[in-house]
Design a protein around this motif. Structure first.
Motif, short mmCIF file in Angstrom:
data_model
loop_
_atom_site.label_atom_id
_atom_site.label_comp_id
_atom_site.label_asym_id
_atom_site.label_seq_id
_atom_site.Cartn_x
_atom_site.Cartn_y
_atom_site.Cartn_z
N VAL A 184 -14.65 44.35 78.84
CA VAL A 184 -15.74 45.07 79.57
C VAL A 184 -16.45 43.93 80.28
O VAL A 184 -15.91 42.49 80.64
N SER A 185 -16.60 45.01 81.13
CA SER A 185 -17.62 44.28 82.41
C SER A 185 -19.29 44.44 82.43
O SER A 185 -19.35 45.42 82.00
N LEU A 186 -20.30 43.33 81.84
CA LEU A 186 -20.61 43.78 82.33
C LEU A 186 -21.99 43.71 83.68
O LEU A 186 -21.88 42.84 83.93
N ALA A 187 -22.09 44.31 83.93
CA ALA A 187 -23.04 44.64 85.97
C ALA A 187 -24.86 43.94 85.42
O ALA A 187 -25.68 45.69 85.16
N GLN A 188 -25.36 42.97 85.85
CA GLN A 188 -26.57 42.74 85.59
C GLN A 188 -26.62 43.01 87.00
O GLN A 188 -26.83 41.78 87.70
N ILE A 189 -27.51 44.35 86.92
CA ILE A 189 -27.78 44.60 88.10
C ILE A 189 -29.85 44.60 88.49
O ILE A 189 -29.89 44.57 87.00
N THR A 190 -30.15 44.65 89.59
CA THR A 190 -31.65 44.95 89.50
C THR A 190 -32.18 46.40 90.00
O THR A 190 -31.79 46.53 91.29
N SER A 191 -31.99 47.28 89.29
CA SER A 191 -32.92 48.73 89.92
C SER A 191 -33.32 49.32 90.35
O SER A 191 -35.18 47.98 90.03
N GLY A 192 -33.79 49.85 91.00
CA GLY A 192 -35.27 50.40 92.00
C GLY A 192 -36.05 51.02 91.80
O GLY A 192 -35.08 51.45 90.53
N GLU A 193 -36.86 51.16 92.45
CA GLU A 193 -37.43 52.62 92.41
C GLU A 193 -36.64 54.20 93.15
O GLU A 193 -36.96 55.52 92.65
N HIS A 194 -35.74 54.06 93.42
CA HIS A 194 -35.13 55.34 94.43
C HIS A 194 -33.71 54.72 93.43
O HIS A 194 -32.65 54.46 93.37
N PRO A 195 -33.77 56.87 92.48
CA PRO A 195 -32.06 56.70 91.83
C PRO A 195 -30.79 57.28 92.98
O PRO A 195 -30.16 56.69 92.41
N ALA A 196 -30.81 57.29 94.05
CA ALA A 196 -29.88 57.46 95.20
C ALA A 196 -29.25 55.73 95.38
O ALA A 196 -28.58 55.40 95.61
N GLU A 197 -30.33 54.80 95.84
CA GLU A 197 -29.89 53.57 96.03
C GLU A 197 -29.44 52.98 94.61
O GLU A 197 -28.06 51.74 94.65
N ASN A 198 -29.91 53.49 93.47
CA ASN A 198 -28.88 52.62 92.31
C ASN A 198 -27.67 53.24 91.73
O ASN A 198 -26.67 52.38 91.95
#
Length: 266
Positions: free
Chosen positions: A7-21
């Motif tokens: 299992v990999s946990l991808a600790q990201i910071t999502s932003g306001e734009h779904p396409a960029e996420n």
């Protein structure tokens, strides 16, 4: 049934734009697949971070954003779990986990809504009601989202349903003692349910404002005995762990808390 899942946990910071996420999902899914993982878990609200008009961005499970995640999972031959928002009645949304990969297409709607610490998720979000357990790479995996981790009965129910691993995407609110609570709760829920718990939070954003829960990082994997097997710090990163589920049966034999517990009327 397999007794090992990577299992990999991808600790990201999502932003306001779904396409960029989606670009973040693509990058980290490819990295997880390259690491040989069977499952990559992204945080709650990966589609669009909290703190804004999430109703504007909600899409159905057969919409463009979810289908793009399905394509990424298919291209990499790996199961992806990612938090998104789907339309609900009364001009609300549902806080949904999309679970998609080889032979898998499922979703979980967050049951316990975060009406705490001055934030009212229920103002804009409709609650789910049904626990979810699916088989991924031969392992029975249950699902919970963020605030759900404060409620032992859900995790015990997932254990009753055969879960050996519970994944918990989150966008954990910051504050005094909240990181310690996050880690403690993950360990406690592993003990309550005698499952592995893999809890993936949003990384701590550099410019957090307001009271929206945006993440504190510290994604963590715990064993059925509450042992921390790996944990990140507050910054973006990825944690990859091999989970050996034969330990679940061993623990449930010596410490049968699910079997021994008593049920009380409300």
């Amino acid at each position: 049934m397999s007794d090992t899942i990577r299992v990999s946990l991808a600790q990201i910071t999502s932003g306001e734009h779904p396409a960029e996420n989606l670009e973040l999902i693509d990058t980290h899914t490819r990295a997880a697949a390259h690491a040989g993982s069977d499952l990559v878990v992204f945080p709650e609200a990966t589609m669009r971070c909290f703190g804004g008009p999430i109703r504007t961005f909600a899409q159905p499970l057969d919409g463009e954003w979810a289908n793009s995640v399905r394509g990424i999972a298919s291209d990499n031959g790996i199961t992806v779990v990612a938090g998104m928002f789907t339309p609900a009645a009364e001009d609300k949304v549902t806080n949904t986990l999309l679970v998609t990969g080889p032979g898998i297409d499922a979703s979980y709607d967050k049951i316990h809504l975060f009406d705490a610490f001055g934030f009212a998720e229920s103002d804009t979000v409709a609650s789910g009601s049904d626990p979810l357990v699916v088989e991924i790479a031969g392992v029975r995996v249950g699902f919970a989202t963020c605030y759900d981790i404060r409620f032992p009965a859900l995790f015990q129910k997932l254990g009753d349903l055969g879960a050996e691993l519970v994944v918990v995407p989150a966008s954990w609110g910051s504050g005094d003692g909240k990181i310690d609570q996050w880690t403690l709760l993950a360990r406690a829920r592993a003990l309550d349910s005698t499952t592995f718990v893999a809890a993936c939070d949003q990384a701590e954003p550099a410019d957090a404002t307001g009271n929206a829960p945006l993440g504190v990082g510290h994604s963590v994997v715990c064993s059925p005995t509450g042992v921390i097997l790996g944990q990140l710090d507050a910054t973006p990163g990825m944690l990859t762990i091999d989970i050996h589920t034969e330990l679940v049966d061993a623990v449930r034999t010596t410490l049968p808390v699910l079997k021994n517990r008593r049920h009380f009327d409300a």
